[in-house]
Write a protein that holds these residues in place. Structure first.
Motif, mmCIF file in Angstrom:
data_model
loop_
_atom_site.group_PDB
_atom_site.id
_atom_site.type_symbol
_atom_site.label_atom_id
_atom_site.label_comp_id
_atom_site.label_asym_id
_atom_site.label_seq_id
_atom_site.Cartn_x
_atom_site.Cartn_y
_atom_site.Cartn_z
ATOM 1 N N TRP A 1 0.846 -1.189 0.000
ATOM 2 C CA TRP A 1 0.000 0.000 0.000
ATOM 3 C C TRP A 1 0.888 1.247 0.000
ATOM 4 O O TRP A 1 0.630 2.217 -0.718
ATOM 5 C CB TRP A 1 -0.906 0.016 1.232
ATOM 6 C CG TRP A 1 -2.191 -0.728 1.085
ATOM 7 C CD1 TRP A 1 -2.429 -2.020 1.431
ATOM 8 C CD2 TRP A 1 -3.434 -0.229 0.561
ATOM 9 N NE1 TRP A 1 -3.730 -2.362 1.158
ATOM 10 C CE2 TRP A 1 -4.371 -1.278 0.634
ATOM 11 C CE3 TRP A 1 -3.830 1.002 0.059
ATOM 12 C CZ2 TRP A 1 -5.686 -1.139 0.206
ATOM 13 C CZ3 TRP A 1 -5.151 1.152 -0.362
ATOM 14 C CH2 TRP A 1 -6.058 0.078 -0.281
ATOM 15 N N GLY A 2 1.935 1.234 0.827
ATOM 16 C CA GLY A 2 2.838 2.372 0.887
ATOM 17 C C GLY A 2 3.548 2.625 -0.427
ATOM 18 O O GLY A 2 3.745 3.776 -0.832
ATOM 19 N N LEU A 3 3.921 1.545 -1.117
ATOM 20 C CA LEU A 3 4.586 1.690 -2.406
ATOM 21 C C LEU A 3 3.669 2.361 -3.423
ATOM 22 O O LEU A 3 4.123 3.144 -4.265
ATOM 23 C CB LEU A 3 5.040 0.326 -2.919
ATOM 24 C CG LEU A 3 5.746 0.314 -4.280
ATOM 25 C CD1 LEU A 3 6.966 1.217 -4.276
ATOM 26 C CD2 LEU A 3 6.136 -1.124 -4.657
ATOM 27 N N ARG A 4 2.388 2.086 -3.341
ATOM 28 C CA ARG A 4 1.436 2.763 -4.228
ATOM 29 C C ARG A 4 1.459 4.265 -3.996
ATOM 30 O O ARG A 4 1.434 5.057 -4.948
ATOM 31 C CB ARG A 4 0.027 2.227 -4.000
ATOM 32 C CG ARG A 4 -0.171 0.781 -4.437
ATOM 33 C CD ARG A 4 -1.564 0.292 -4.063
ATOM 34 N NE ARG A 4 -2.588 1.023 -4.806
ATOM 35 C CZ ARG A 4 -3.845 1.140 -4.397
ATOM 36 N NH1 ARG A 4 -4.234 0.603 -3.251
ATOM 37 N NH2 ARG A 4 -4.723 1.801 -5.129
ATOM 38 N N GLY A 5 1.514 4.687 -2.746
ATOM 39 C CA GLY A 5 1.565 6.110 -2.443
ATOM 40 C C GLY A 5 2.844 6.755 -2.950
ATOM 41 O O GLY A 5 2.825 7.870 -3.498
ATOM 42 N N ILE A 6 3.966 6.054 -2.768
ATOM 43 C CA ILE A 6 5.247 6.541 -3.277
ATOM 44 C C ILE A 6 5.166 6.704 -4.801
ATOM 45 O O ILE A 6 5.592 7.719 -5.366
ATOM 46 C CB ILE A 6 6.377 5.575 -2.897
ATOM 47 C CG1 ILE A 6 6.635 5.630 -1.388
ATOM 48 C CG2 ILE A 6 7.661 5.889 -3.655
ATOM 49 C CD1 ILE A 6 7.570 4.549 -0.877
ATOM 50 N N THR A 7 4.615 5.699 -5.464
ATOM 51 C CA THR A 7 4.502 5.719 -6.924
ATOM 52 C C THR A 7 3.681 6.905 -7.398
ATOM 53 O O THR A 7 4.081 7.638 -8.319
ATOM 54 C CB THR A 7 3.871 4.407 -7.419
ATOM 55 O OG1 THR A 7 4.701 3.308 -7.039
ATOM 56 C CG2 THR A 7 3.703 4.413 -8.929
ATOM 57 N N LYS A 8 2.529 7.114 -6.787
ATOM 58 C CA LYS A 8 1.632 8.181 -7.238
ATOM 59 C C LYS A 8 2.227 9.559 -6.971
ATOM 60 O O LYS A 8 2.102 10.476 -7.805
ATOM 61 C CB LYS A 8 0.267 8.018 -6.574
ATOM 62 C CG LYS A 8 -0.470 6.769 -7.034
ATOM 63 C CD LYS A 8 -1.790 6.585 -6.326
ATOM 64 C CE LYS A 8 -2.423 5.241 -6.679
ATOM 65 N NZ LYS A 8 -2.681 5.092 -8.125
ATOM 66 N N SER A 9 2.884 9.723 -5.830
ATOM 67 C CA SER A 9 3.493 11.023 -5.531
ATOM 68 C C SER A 9 4.639 11.327 -6.491
ATOM 69 O O SER A 9 4.755 12.447 -7.011
ATOM 70 C CB SER A 9 3.998 11.043 -4.082
ATOM 71 O OG SER A 9 2.918 10.984 -3.183
ATOM 72 N N PHE A 10 5.498 10.330 -6.756
ATOM 73 C CA PHE A 10 6.588 10.530 -7.707
ATOM 74 C C PHE A 10 6.038 10.794 -9.116
ATOM 75 O O PHE A 10 6.623 11.567 -9.883
ATOM 76 C CB PHE A 10 7.521 9.318 -7.734
ATOM 77 C CG PHE A 10 8.679 9.419 -6.786
ATOM 78 C CD1 PHE A 10 9.691 10.333 -7.008
ATOM 79 C CD2 PHE A 10 8.770 8.585 -5.675
ATOM 80 C CE1 PHE A 10 10.779 10.424 -6.155
ATOM 81 C CE2 PHE A 10 9.844 8.675 -4.814
ATOM 82 C CZ PHE A 10 10.860 9.595 -5.042
ATOM 83 N N ALA A 11 4.927 10.154 -9.471
ATOM 84 C CA ALA A 11 4.332 10.393 -10.785
ATOM 85 C C ALA A 11 3.932 11.863 -10.940
ATOM 86 O O ALA A 11 4.151 12.473 -11.993
ATOM 87 C CB ALA A 11 3.120 9.490 -10.991
ATOM 88 N N LEU A 12 3.348 12.434 -9.906
ATOM 89 C CA LEU A 12 2.952 13.838 -9.949
ATOM 90 C C LEU A 12 4.165 14.758 -10.009
ATOM 91 O O LEU A 12 4.168 15.765 -10.736
ATOM 92 C CB LEU A 12 2.099 14.173 -8.725
ATOM 93 C CG LEU A 12 0.687 13.572 -8.712
ATOM 94 C CD1 LEU A 12 0.071 13.689 -7.326
ATOM 95 C CD2 LEU A 12 -0.193 14.274 -9.735
ATOM 96 N N GLU A 13 5.197 14.409 -9.268
ATOM 97 C CA GLU A 13 6.376 15.271 -9.198
ATOM 98 C C GLU A 13 7.245 15.175 -10.454
ATOM 99 O O GLU A 13 7.827 16.171 -10.902
ATOM 100 C CB GLU A 13 7.203 14.908 -7.962
ATOM 101 C CG GLU A 13 6.495 15.219 -6.651
ATOM 102 C CD GLU A 13 7.162 14.609 -5.430
ATOM 103 O OE1 GLU A 13 6.746 14.942 -4.306
ATOM 104 O OE2 GLU A 13 8.094 13.786 -5.598
#
Length: 263
Positions: free
Chosen positions: A163-175
């Motif tokens: 679940w945490g990796l999903r959050g990391i992925t989505k935040s990096f995608a935006l950045e």
């Protein structure tokens, strides 16, 4: 369809076996130059030797992905060897405690799997992104898991890490998006392979007093397509998200599970 990956430089973590080896072979077949990262270089070398026989340039680098400094060194060595970094595929990960409730899970067990499955991907992404930003393009594919989309009793620590990796992925995608960099997550379900055949299936067979063939059929029946995924299925999803044909896709979770997590 030409995925336009020939000559691209792909960094792959956890390439020694299973999904990682399948991903390595798939990117080699598309003509990529490879940097293969892991702690056990002796285990990686046979896969590297195999793809080199087909003409692939493959660099094997000793790297503990939970160590940020080690990741910086490995990525710098990749850039020095190939001049650029186009693709990062984070396959390396662990399963954590199995069959334990959340309250039975120790702090050490929780920390270990979160460190590997979350910090490891963060470290490699953090190391690769400056080069990709300078290039104005790049593709990052993180391998998560469907238990990070639905949760799973007896797998709390693993589920939390994915679940945490999903959050990391989505935040990096935006950045990273404004710099032309796509960041996505592939989420395998159960994958047919040594762990499935040697551990998961025998355990179910013993627990239910059924044959191992019946246990395999029980697993397959959970999925809409009535079949268990293979390493090649996961590798093909990684190829798709690393290629130009997915140019307008970023920040997604792509289940590769025959229809379980989303149905």
């Amino acid at each position: 369809m030409d995925l336009n990956l020939s000559g691209r430089v792909a960094v792959i973590t956890g390439p020694a076996k299973g999904m990682g080896a399948a991903v390595t072979r798939a990117f080699a077949a598309e003509g990529c130059r490879l940097a293969l990262l892991g702690r056990d270089v002796a285990a990686i070398e046979p896969v590297a030797a195999e793809v080199r026989t087909g003409g692939t340039k493959a660099l094997v680098l000793d790297c503990d992905i939970t160590d940020g400094t080690a990741c910086d060194r490995a990525i710098a060595a990749t850039r020095d060897a190939f001049g650029r970094i186009d693709i990062l595929v984070n396959v390396a990960g662990g399963s954590g405690p199995i069959g334990k409730t959340g309250w039975e899970t120790t702090e050490a067990e929780f920390d270990e799997i979160v460190d590997l499955n979350m910090r490891g991907c963060f470290n490699t992404m953090r190391a690769c992104l400056p080069t990709m930003i300078d290039q104005g393009e790049g593709r990052i594919v993180n391998v998560g898991g469907t238990f990070g989309m639905r949760g799973r009793a007896g797998r709390m620590a693993y589920s939390a890490s994915k679940w945490g990796l999903r959050g990391i992925t989505k935040s990096f995608a935006l950045e990273a998006g404004p710099y032309g960099i796509n960041v996505n997550c592939v989420a395998p379900g159960m994958v047919d392979g040594p762990r499935f055949r040697q551990k998961v299936v025998p355990e179910m067979a013993r627990r239910l007093t059924i044959s191992e063939d019946e246990a395999v059929a029980r697993h397959a029946a959970d999925y809409a397509l009535r079949r268990v995924s293979t390493d090649a299925d996961v590798a093909n999803a990684c190829l798709f998200l690393a290629s130009e044909v997915s140019r307008q896709i970023t920040g997604i979770d792509l289940p590769v599970d025959g229809g379980w997590a989303m149905l």
